[in-house]
Design an enzyme around this catalytic site. Structure first.
Site, PDB file in Angstrom:
ATOM      1  N   ARG A 162       0.711  -1.546   0.285  1.00 37.86           N
ATOM      2  CA  ARG A 162      -0.025  -0.285   0.302  1.00 37.86           C
ATOM      3  C   ARG A 162       0.627   1.390   0.266  1.00 37.86           C
ATOM      4  O   ARG A 162       1.282   1.839   0.859  1.00 37.86           O
ATOM      5  CB  ARG A 162      -1.013  -0.489   0.911  1.00 37.86           C
ATOM      6  CG  ARG A 162      -1.879   1.631   1.607  1.00 37.86           C
ATOM      7  CD  ARG A 162      -3.100   0.870   2.526  1.00 37.86           C
ATOM      8  NE  ARG A 162      -3.721   2.470   2.434  1.00 37.86           N
ATOM      9  CZ  ARG A 162      -3.142   2.713   3.494  1.00 37.86           C
ATOM     10  NH1 ARG A 162      -2.535   3.341   4.436  1.00 37.86           N
ATOM     11  NH2 ARG A 162      -3.735   4.647   3.720  1.00 37.86           N
ATOM     12  N   TYR A 201      -3.983   2.077  16.247  1.00 40.28           N
ATOM     13  CA  TYR A 201      -2.298   2.477  16.714  1.00 40.28           C
ATOM     14  C   TYR A 201      -2.682   2.181  17.542  1.00 40.28           C
ATOM     15  O   TYR A 201      -2.282   0.939  19.146  1.00 40.28           O
ATOM     16  CB  TYR A 201      -1.742   2.711  16.805  1.00 40.28           C
ATOM     17  CG  TYR A 201      -1.212   3.513  15.215  1.00 40.28           C
ATOM     18  CD1 TYR A 201      -0.381   2.681  14.829  1.00 40.28           C
ATOM     19  CD2 TYR A 201      -2.136   4.191  13.940  1.00 40.28           C
ATOM     20  CE1 TYR A 201       0.669   2.655  12.994  1.00 40.28           C
ATOM     21  CE2 TYR A 201      -1.486   4.334  13.473  1.00 40.28           C
ATOM     22  CZ  TYR A 201      -0.724   3.529  12.485  1.00 40.28           C
ATOM     23  OH  TYR A 201       0.341   3.306  11.711  1.00 40.28           O
ATOM     24  N   HIS A 213      -2.351  11.091   0.799  1.00 37.54           N
ATOM     25  CA  HIS A 213      -2.281  11.054   2.353  1.00 37.54           C
ATOM     26  C   HIS A 213      -1.077  11.914   2.031  1.00 37.54           C
ATOM     27  O   HIS A 213      -0.312  12.340   2.687  1.00 37.54           O
ATOM     28  CB  HIS A 213      -1.059   9.375   2.504  1.00 37.54           C
ATOM     29  CG  HIS A 213      -1.198   8.935   3.491  1.00 37.54           C
ATOM     30  ND1 HIS A 213      -0.708   7.511   3.792  1.00 37.54           N
ATOM     31  CD2 HIS A 213      -0.640   9.418   4.845  1.00 37.54           C
ATOM     32  CE1 HIS A 213      -0.612   7.546   4.450  1.00 37.54           C
ATOM     33  NE2 HIS A 213      -0.237   8.846   5.185  1.00 37.54           N
ATOM     34  N   ASN A 219      -7.198   2.185  10.069  1.00 35.11           N
ATOM     35  CA  ASN A 219      -6.627   2.417  10.972  1.00 35.11           C
ATOM     36  C   ASN A 219      -6.019   2.257  12.077  1.00 35.11           C
ATOM     37  O   ASN A 219      -6.143   2.995  12.784  1.00 35.11           O
ATOM     38  CB  ASN A 219      -4.947   4.018  10.493  1.00 35.11           C
ATOM     39  CG  ASN A 219      -4.977   3.329   8.295  1.00 35.11           C
ATOM     40  OD1 ASN A 219      -5.204   2.448   8.282  1.00 35.11           O
ATOM     41  ND2 ASN A 219      -4.579   4.533   8.363  1.00 35.11           N
ATOM     42  N   GLU A 244      -7.498   8.487   6.011  1.00 39.55           N
ATOM     43  CA  GLU A 244      -7.306   9.661   7.426  1.00 39.55           C
ATOM     44  C   GLU A 244      -8.191  10.881   7.285  1.00 39.55           C
ATOM     45  O   GLU A 244      -7.106  11.794   7.650  1.00 39.55           O
ATOM     46  CB  GLU A 244      -5.922   8.848   8.702  1.00 39.55           C
ATOM     47  CG  GLU A 244      -5.983   8.321   9.064  1.00 39.55           C
ATOM     48  CD  GLU A 244      -4.558   7.453   9.743  1.00 39.55           C
ATOM     49  OE1 GLU A 244      -3.791   8.824  10.143  1.00 39.55           O
ATOM     50  OE2 GLU A 244      -4.709   6.758  10.249  1.00 39.55           O
ATOM     51  N   GLU A 277      -2.896   0.077   8.141  1.00 45.37           N
ATOM     52  CA  GLU A 277      -2.217   0.521   8.801  1.00 45.37           C
ATOM     53  C   GLU A 277      -2.265  -0.149  10.339  1.00 45.37           C
ATOM     54  O   GLU A 277      -3.498  -0.246  11.313  1.00 45.37           O
ATOM     55  CB  GLU A 277      -2.126   2.132   8.928  1.00 45.37           C
ATOM     56  CG  GLU A 277      -1.890   2.569   7.950  1.00 45.37           C
ATOM     57  CD  GLU A 277      -1.277   4.286   7.638  1.00 45.37           C
ATOM     58  OE1 GLU A 277      -1.157   4.747   8.787  1.00 45.37           O
ATOM     59  OE2 GLU A 277      -1.668   4.947   7.100  1.00 45.37           O
TER      60      GLU A 277
HETATM   61  C1  FCB Z   1      -0.810   6.929  10.398  1.00 47.21           C
HETATM   62  C2  FCB Z   1      -0.642   7.864   9.386  1.00 47.21           C
HETATM   63  C3  FCB Z   1       0.576   7.540   8.874  1.00 47.21           C
HETATM   64  C4  FCB Z   1       1.452   6.862   9.997  1.00 47.21           C
HETATM   65  C5  FCB Z   1       1.283   7.172  11.427  1.00 47.21           C
HETATM   66  C6  FCB Z   1       2.738   6.343  11.953  1.00 47.21           C
HETATM   67  O1  FCB Z   1      -1.801   8.444  11.460  1.00 47.21           O
HETATM   68  O2  FCB Z   1      -0.967   7.601   8.533  1.00 47.21           O
HETATM   69  O3  FCB Z   1       1.317   8.238   7.764  1.00 47.21           O
HETATM   70  O4  FCB Z   1       1.856   8.706  10.127  1.00 47.21           O
HETATM   71  O5  FCB Z   1      -0.274   7.234  11.915  1.00 47.21           O
END
Ligand code: FCB
Length: 482
Positions: free
Chosen positions: A86, A309, A134, A307, A179, A384
């Site tokens: 990607r 985290y 992006h 995405n 995002e 992500e």
């Molecule tokens: C996300 C972004 C990516 C990267 C990660 C850590 O928000 O999409 O570009 O910076 O965080």
């Protein structure tokens, strides 16, 4: 035989056949070559060259020089056995002279770069997934209002059609936006990302124009590349109220509205959430939403990208003491949370990444299950997931990164859990293939599974890359040894 298994004896988590194993990157974070082959500045060039905006004054001018090294980077992906990649396309390489009024001439050299990248990937047996936006908006469009200007959405649709016509015979998935939360709120409300504006009303206009841009791009890609799948990538929050008291639950509702539903609802249900419109009515009357917009925005998509985290913990803020933020006390600088002044984000204890982000893979399972329940029939992919840690390279450049390995293993187990409970997850892309320019943090935070020595541009797979390669090879996650 079922397509997904959990071997109780060995603890191996087997993924469905055909599961897509990828890595993700973004143009401005890796390409460099910002003035080459006709590319004009984006808002990130301007922002990163503005003193004080990016840590240590870092810029993406050179980044990891992927523009010149893409062939060896693809070879590296092939060595790791990735089945998909990607990447994002830099809009200012494709139509470098776009204005608010006209898309301007197509820059064939820009298209040629991505075309060569796509061919290289296909020759290596790797499926390309192309993100159209992006975050690198052409600066000329920002000068005309950026995402606060409806014309930006129109121009984005035209740009998307150009890319889809050129690459749609070979790219299987086009993702319109990455995002939009960050583009709108970090870019226009709290200003920690380009273009660095701090205007809540502008940020909400940006939300709508980004949604509209998505819709225009869906139509353009469908017209130019009927065989391609179309998607949108959102950074949705797994939002947990501190208690089940009414004020805490209301805090969670507000944040869910601003982060999740203001994007999900128009795209998947054809309407804006009433509560968000009411919460923000003192900021804007939303008159930028015009008749017909929601029909454009809600055109069907084929797959939704998530995405993920870190989890989000919220609490009603009583104003009796300083407000908390996820990593300590709120320092009073502008926040992305519009019309949510009475919400705080209680500091979490427990393991965190180098970004200060709490580690909790349950959120990934829960978000995938929520999407599956609320939007049955929609394919999902994790576009992500990954972690920054303070890597210490060995003298030979190799990196032992047990924390990143554990993070990936636990989050892949969370994806497996969601699939086993019925979520239609078709793939996973680790963030990121390479260490790179981490936006406002510059090069100080390393997310790659492949280390980059920024002085020499030498690439060295970390232990996490070897772990990931073994996972891809086996189509299964093996339990942690010991
Ligand atoms: C996300 C972004 C990516 C990267 C990660 C850590 O928000 O999409 O570009 O910076 O965080």
């Amino acid at each position: 035989m079922t397509s997904i298994q959990h071997d109780q004896e060995t603890g191996t988590l087997r993924f469905p056949e055909g599961f897509v194993w990828g890595a993700a990157t973004a143009a401005y974070q890796i390409e460099g070559a910002v003035a080459e082959d006709g590319r004009t500045p984006s808002i990130w060039d301007t922002f990163s060259h503005t003193p004080g905006k990016v840590l240590d004054g870092d810029t993406g001018d050179v980044a990891v020089d992927h523009y010149h090294r893409f062939r060896s980077d693809v070879a590296l992906m092939a060595e790791l056995g990735l089945t998909a990649y990607r990447f994002s396309i830099a809009w200012p390489r494709i139509t470098p002279h776009v204005t608010a009024d006209a898309i301007g001439p197509v820059n064939e050299a820009g298209l040629a770069f991505y075309s060569a990248l796509v061919d290289e990937l296909l020759a290596a047996g790797i499926s390309p997934t192309a993100t159209l936006y992006h975050w690198d908006l052409p600066q000329a469009l920002e000068d005309a209002g950026g995402w606060t200007n409806r014309a930006t959405a129109d121009r984005f649709g035209e740009y998307a059609g150009i890319v889809a016509a050129a690459l749609g015979d070979r790219v299987g998935v086009f993702t319109t936006l990455n995002e939009p939360f960050c583009s709108a709120y970090l870019g226009y409300a709290c200003g920690v990302h380009a273009p660095g504006r701090t205007d809540d009303a502008a940020a909400l206009a940006a939300v709508h124009h980004l949604n509209l841009a998505h819709g225009r791009a869906v139509a353009a890609v469908r017209a130019a590349a009927p065989a391609a799948r179309v998607s949108l990538t959102l950074n949705l929050g797994w939002i947990n109220p501190a208690t089940d008291s009414a004020p805490d639950v209301d805090a969670a509702r507000r944040i869910d509205g601003l982060q999740n539903r203001v994007f999900l609802d128009p795209v998947l249900n054809g309407r804006y959430p009433e509560d968000v419109l009411a919460d923000t009515s003192a900021v804007t009357d939303w008159s930028f939403v015009r008749p017909g917009d929601l029909e454009v925005i809600s055109a069907p998509i084929d797959v939704l990208g998530l995405n993920y985290y870190s989890p989000t913990h919220v609490r009603h803020w009583t104003r009796e003491r300083p407000r908390e933020s996820p990593t300590g006390l709120d320092d009073g600088s502008p926040r992305p949370w519009i019309a949510a002044d009475d919400v705080e984000f209680p500091t979490q204890h427990g393991p965190r990444t180098e970004m200060g982000w709490t580690i909790d893979p349950r959120g990934l399972t829960e978000l995938l299950l929520r999407l599956a329940a609320e939007h049955p029939g929609l394919d999902l992919m994790v576009t992500e997931n990954g972690a920054a840690f303070a890597d210490v390279p060995e003298p030979d450049g190799s990196v032992h990164d047990p924390e990143r390995v554990a993070y990936l293993r636990d989050h892949l187990a969370a994806v497996h859990e969601a699939i086993s409970r019925g979520a239609p997850v078709t793939g996973y892309y680790v963030w990121s293939l390479l260490d790179n320019f981490e936006w406002a943090y510059g090069y100080s935070k390393r997310f790659g599974i492949v280390a980059v020595d920024y002085a020499t541009q030498q690439r060295t797979p970390k232990d996490s890359a070897h772990f990931y390669a073994a996972t891809v090879r086996a189509n299964a996650v093996e339990p942690a040894p010991g």
